[in-house]
Design a protein around this motif. Structure first.
Motif, PDB file in Angstrom:
ATOM      1  N   GLY A   1      -5.479 -20.794  -7.960  1.00  0.00           N
ATOM      2  CA  GLY A   1      -6.889 -20.424  -7.803  1.00  0.00           C
ATOM      3  C   GLY A   1      -7.594 -21.293  -6.772  1.00  0.00           C
ATOM      4  N   ASP A   2      -6.950 -21.523  -5.635  1.00  0.00           N
ATOM      5  CA  ASP A   2      -7.543 -22.436  -4.651  1.00  0.00           C
ATOM      6  C   ASP A   2      -8.228 -21.704  -3.504  1.00  0.00           C
ATOM      7  N   TYR A   3      -8.525 -20.438  -3.713  1.00  0.00           N
ATOM      8  CA  TYR A   3      -9.224 -19.708  -2.649  1.00  0.00           C
ATOM      9  C   TYR A   3     -10.703 -19.654  -3.002  1.00  0.00           C
ATOM     10  N   ASP A   4     -11.516 -20.403  -2.303  1.00  0.00           N
ATOM     11  CA  ASP A   4     -12.961 -20.272  -2.492  1.00  0.00           C
ATOM     12  C   ASP A   4     -13.655 -20.411  -1.144  1.00  0.00           C
ATOM     13  N   LEU A   5     -14.946 -20.152  -1.187  1.00  0.00           N
ATOM     14  CA  LEU A   5     -15.673 -20.020   0.064  1.00  0.00           C
ATOM     15  C   LEU A   5     -15.739 -21.311   0.885  1.00  0.00           C
ATOM     16  N   LYS A   6     -15.820 -22.456   0.202  1.00  0.00           N
ATOM     17  CA  LYS A   6     -15.938 -23.714   0.934  1.00  0.00           C
ATOM     18  C   LYS A   6     -14.613 -24.016   1.653  1.00  0.00           C
TER      19      LYS A   6
ATOM     20  N   ASP B   1       0.833  -1.208   0.000  1.00  0.00           N
ATOM     21  CA  ASP B   1       0.000   0.000   0.000  1.00  0.00           C
ATOM     22  C   ASP B   1       0.871   1.264   0.000  1.00  0.00           C
ATOM     23  N   PHE B   2       0.672   2.104  -1.017  1.00  0.00           N
ATOM     24  CA  PHE B   2       1.385   3.388  -1.068  1.00  0.00           C
ATOM     25  C   PHE B   2       0.415   4.564  -0.944  1.00  0.00           C
ATOM     26  N   GLY B   3      -0.720   4.306  -0.326  1.00  0.00           N
ATOM     27  CA  GLY B   3      -1.663   5.382  -0.037  1.00  0.00           C
ATOM     28  C   GLY B   3      -2.768   5.526  -1.070  1.00  0.00           C
ATOM     29  N   GLY B   4      -2.891   4.559  -1.959  1.00  0.00           N
ATOM     30  CA  GLY B   4      -3.930   4.639  -2.993  1.00  0.00           C
ATOM     31  C   GLY B   4      -5.301   4.377  -2.406  1.00  0.00           C
ATOM     32  N   GLN B   5      -6.297   5.053  -2.967  1.00  0.00           N
ATOM     33  CA  GLN B   5      -7.639   4.889  -2.409  1.00  0.00           C
ATOM     34  C   GLN B   5      -8.264   3.551  -2.809  1.00  0.00           C
ATOM     35  N   TYR B   6      -7.640   2.812  -3.751  1.00  0.00           N
ATOM     36  CA  TYR B   6      -8.274   1.592  -4.248  1.00  0.00           C
ATOM     37  C   TYR B   6      -7.640   0.311  -3.715  1.00  0.00           C
ATOM     38  N   LYS B   7      -6.840   0.398  -2.653  1.00  0.00           N
ATOM     39  CA  LYS B   7      -6.127  -0.809  -2.209  1.00  0.00           C
ATOM     40  C   LYS B   7      -7.077  -1.962  -1.875  1.00  0.00           C
ATOM     41  N   GLU B   8      -8.214  -1.620  -1.253  1.00  0.00           N
ATOM     42  CA  GLU B   8      -9.148  -2.685  -0.904  1.00  0.00           C
ATOM     43  C   GLU B   8      -9.745  -3.320  -2.148  1.00  0.00           C
ATOM     44  N   LEU B   9      -9.958  -2.470  -3.145  1.00  0.00           N
ATOM     45  CA  LEU B   9     -10.522  -3.003  -4.392  1.00  0.00           C
ATOM     46  C   LEU B   9      -9.558  -3.984  -5.047  1.00  0.00           C
ATOM     47  N   ILE B  10      -8.271  -3.673  -4.997  1.00  0.00           N
ATOM     48  CA  ILE B  10      -7.288  -4.589  -5.596  1.00  0.00           C
ATOM     49  C   ILE B  10      -7.368  -5.937  -4.866  1.00  0.00           C
ATOM     50  N   ALA B  11      -7.418  -5.862  -3.548  1.00  0.00           N
ATOM     51  CA  ALA B  11      -7.479  -7.103  -2.760  1.00  0.00           C
ATOM     52  C   ALA B  11      -8.741  -7.897  -3.097  1.00  0.00           C
ATOM     53  N   ARG B  12      -9.842  -7.171  -3.272  1.00  0.00           N
ATOM     54  CA  ARG B  12     -11.091  -7.870  -3.599  1.00  0.00           C
ATOM     55  C   ARG B  12     -11.036  -8.504  -4.973  1.00  0.00           C
ATOM     56  N   ARG B  13     -10.473  -7.767  -5.927  1.00  0.00           N
ATOM     57  CA  ARG B  13     -10.392  -8.323  -7.291  1.00  0.00           C
ATOM     58  C   ARG B  13      -9.587  -9.622  -7.291  1.00  0.00           C
ATOM     59  N   THR B  14      -8.476  -9.645  -6.579  1.00  0.00           N
ATOM     60  CA  THR B  14      -7.673 -10.873  -6.602  1.00  0.00           C
ATOM     61  C   THR B  14      -8.460 -12.007  -5.930  1.00  0.00           C
ATOM     62  N   ARG B  15      -9.178 -11.697  -4.893  1.00  0.00           N
ATOM     63  CA  ARG B  15      -9.965 -12.749  -4.236  1.00  0.00           C
ATOM     64  C   ARG B  15     -11.099 -13.224  -5.138  1.00  0.00           C
ATOM     65  N   GLU B  16     -11.682 -12.281  -5.889  1.00  0.00           N
ATOM     66  CA  GLU B  16     -12.722 -12.682  -6.843  1.00  0.00           C
ATOM     67  C   GLU B  16     -12.139 -13.615  -7.904  1.00  0.00           C
ATOM     68  N   CYS B  17     -10.839 -13.484  -8.139  1.00  0.00           N
ATOM     69  CA  CYS B  17     -10.161 -14.387  -9.086  1.00  0.00           C
ATOM     70  C   CYS B  17      -9.697 -15.652  -8.370  1.00  0.00           C
ATOM     71  N   ASN B  18     -10.198 -15.892  -7.167  1.00  0.00           N
ATOM     72  CA  ASN B  18      -9.871 -17.096  -6.382  1.00  0.00           C
ATOM     73  C   ASN B  18      -8.418 -17.168  -5.929  1.00  0.00           C
ATOM     74  N   VAL B  19      -7.823 -16.007  -5.709  1.00  0.00           N
ATOM     75  CA  VAL B  19      -6.461 -15.975  -5.170  1.00  0.00           C
ATOM     76  C   VAL B  19      -6.508 -15.126  -3.900  1.00  0.00           C
ATOM     77  N   TYR B  20      -6.028 -15.677  -2.806  1.00  0.00           N
ATOM     78  CA  TYR B  20      -6.066 -14.959  -1.537  1.00  0.00           C
ATOM     79  C   TYR B  20      -5.098 -13.775  -1.572  1.00  0.00           C
ATOM     80  N   SER B  21      -5.481 -12.668  -0.952  1.00  0.00           N
ATOM     81  CA  SER B  21      -4.604 -11.486  -0.991  1.00  0.00           C
ATOM     82  C   SER B  21      -4.554 -10.819   0.377  1.00  0.00           C
ATOM     83  N   ILE B  22      -3.425 -10.209   0.664  1.00  0.00           N
ATOM     84  CA  ILE B  22      -3.326  -9.430   1.895  1.00  0.00           C
ATOM     85  C   ILE B  22      -2.701  -8.078   1.586  1.00  0.00           C
ATOM     86  N   VAL B  23      -3.111  -7.063   2.363  1.00  0.00           N
ATOM     87  CA  VAL B  23      -2.603  -5.709   2.154  1.00  0.00           C
ATOM     88  C   VAL B  23      -1.633  -5.376   3.282  1.00  0.00           C
TER      89      VAL B  23
END
Ligand code: XMP
Length: 508
Positions: free
Chosen positions: A194-199, A10-32
């Motif tokens: 792509g092994d990150y899913d809800l189950k 994170d370098f102060g961008g307003q979209y950091k959470e969105l980036i994390a969400r997009r990667t998770r939507e692609c089934n890849v776990y992400s941390i900020v």
């Protein structure tokens, strides 16, 4: 949770959470994590790739946030976004300078489809631009793979080193193929499985809780909100028979809500303790008009009731909380293990001697929490409820709170919410407020002197700013007519057309 993760710096961008969400939507776990994280910390996390966020600074200024340049030599794939792309180029010896023409908004680009990150896309793309600096000289080994009319280096790559940079924002909806670009980076560059899913997630969370708690008992302050409810549902499955949920009904809930909360948990394997504490809250609030004081009283009373109940359960060793990821990120990353006092109950007992805190949802975003809740068997209508402040109607009754005023507000609010829902009006939050203004009216041959109800409906994505929803006069007329006819004590209805800022979403 998942064997692989992507690290977002994170370098102060307003979209950091969105980036994390997009990667998770692609089934890849992400941390900020903060951009200045050490190399050792990165190695501990062991990510499959790194994404550098945007940010408001100029990379060539000394006091701007930078990262350890050695991260580009770790052999890990890196995707820099906006400021992150400039940081990548600058750190590798390129030049970043102010733009001749800054770019803002959706911008046409010509991309090189042979670049891995644009794989499967056509050469003409659109990307959301928002920058006043740009990369003017590429570092050695890099080529430009996208250009706009004003930006020759709208995307850059060094394929050999797996380093990529995009000047636009692929994480936002205004970049129509942004998710495909992120997906290409994750799957074709980082080789994600792509092994990150809800189950998997649910199973992992359950195992983690079981390991943490063992055979001890856990207490949860159930506010009735979505986060604590999903937390309760998860824990009841993870540690059946060891969970005690204390639901303090402070009498400031919406119409029928206390019973709804109770019903949601009736078939779960937990000890549900409902404390009907409305009279003591009203007593404590008697005569109090000042909003901040009301909040403090409600918070303090909540703790008292919760503590009293907790002391009746001698074997409880853990306190559970429904903290979610945005709470953690907002309060400063990993340092944020503190109780989320501002959110729901104004602080939980610190004096009680707990072995530890259980926060199974602390890595999840709200939409993941809702999806998990549905998977755990909570009703969709229950987990999709709009946000409701912890102090409840206590902050929506202006002036002194009385049972009579609460009754008027509950009925008016229920009518408004029913009409908005029925007509599928798009609003992120909508509710009624009982103003403290009374005025004269006439019903039949009688003079009345009743309260003014204010209606509020807003559109917002982050609840930090909002716009009012332009509900048609016809619908407002129907709602108004229902309220003044059906709710005794309500004499007028007004609609709030103020945005935030300058107003807040709540009235108090
Ligand atoms: P304001 O009124 O500050 O509200 O624009 C922003 C959002 O926060 C919610 N809100 C609260 N949520 N505990 C909460 O969990 C609170 O004490 C609280 N106060 C306000 C509000 O409903 C809106 O969604």
């Amino acid at each position: 949770m998942s064997s692989q993760s992507v690290l977002i710096l994170d370098f102060g961008g307003q979209y950091k959470e969105l980036i994390a969400r997009r990667t998770r939507e692609c089934n890849v776990y992400s941390i900020v994590k903060p951009g200045d994280i050490t190399l050792d910390e990165i190695k501990d996390i062991n990510p499959i790739g790194i994404i550098l966020t945007g940010g408001p600074n100029s990379v060539y200024k000394q006091d701007s946030p930078h990262c350890d340049k050695r991260i580009f030599d770790l052999g890990l794939p890196v995707l820099g976004i906006c400021y992150g792309a400039q940081l990548l180029a600058w750190s590798m010896g390129g030049t970043v300078e102010p733009c001749v023409n800054s770019e803002y908004g959706k911008t046409k680009m010509i991309v090189n489809e042979k670049s891995t990150i644009f794989g499967g896309l056509s050469p003409v793309q659109e990307g959301l631009m928002s920058h006043t600096d740009q990369i003017t000289v590429l570092p050695e080994g890099f080529i430009s793979v996208a250009q706009t009319a004003d930006c020759l280096n709208a995307a850059i790559e060094n394929k050999n080193k797996n380093l990529y940079g995009v000047q636009f924002h692929p994480e936002v909806e205004s970049t129509p193929n942004g998710t495909s670009i992120i997906r290409n980076f994750l799957y074709d560059v980082c080789k994600a499985k792509g092994d990150y899913d809800l189950k998997n997630l649910e199973n992992q969370l359950i195992k983690d809780v079981q390991n943490q708690v063992g055979s001890d008992h856990v207490i949860l302050a159930l506010s009735g909100g979505v986060d604590s409810s999903v937390c309760a549902a998860l824990l009841s499955k993870a540690i059946p028979g060891q969970l005690h949920c204390v639901f303090v009904d402070h009498g400031l809930m919406r119409k029928g809500e206390g019973d709804e909360v109770e019903r949601a948990f009736e078939n779960m394997n937990l000890d549900f303790i409902r404390v009907n504490a409305a009279p003591r809250f009203l007593k404590a609030l008697k005569g109090v008009k000042e909003p901040e004081k009301k909040r403090k009283i409600i918070g303090a009373e909540f703790i008292k009731v919760f503590e009293e109940e907790a002391l009746k359960l001698p074997n409880v060793k853990f306190l559970a909380q429904g903290t979610i990821y945005p709470d953690v990120i907002e309060s400063g990353g990993s340092k944020a293990a503190t109780i989320k006092s501002h959110h729901n109950v104004g602080g939980l007992p610190e004096t009680m001697n707990f072995k530890g805190i259980v926060e199974p949802l602390r890595n999840l975003f709200k939409d993941e929490v809702r999806a998990l809740g549905r998977q755990l068997g909570l009703k969709k209508s229950y987990v999709d409820r709009q946000p409701f402040p912890g102090p409840g109607l206590g902050v929506r009754v202006l002036g002194e709170i009385t049972e009579e005023k609460l009754e008027i507000l509950r009925d008016a609010d229920a009518i408004f919410r029913e009409e908005v829902r029925k007509r599928r009006i798009k609003a992120d939050q909508y509710f009624a407020v009982l103003t403290n203004t009374m005025s004269v009216g006439v019903v039949g041959d009688f003079r009345t002197y009743d309260y003014t109800v204010a209606l509020r409906a807003v559109k917002t994505s982050d609840f930090m700013t909002c716009e009012y929803v332009p509900i048609s006069h016809k619908v407002l007329g129907i709602v108004s007519s229902r309220i003044v006819n059906e709710v005794k004590g309500a004499g007028r209805v007004v609609y709030d057309i103020t945005g935030k800022p300058p107003a807040t979403i709540e009235w108090e």
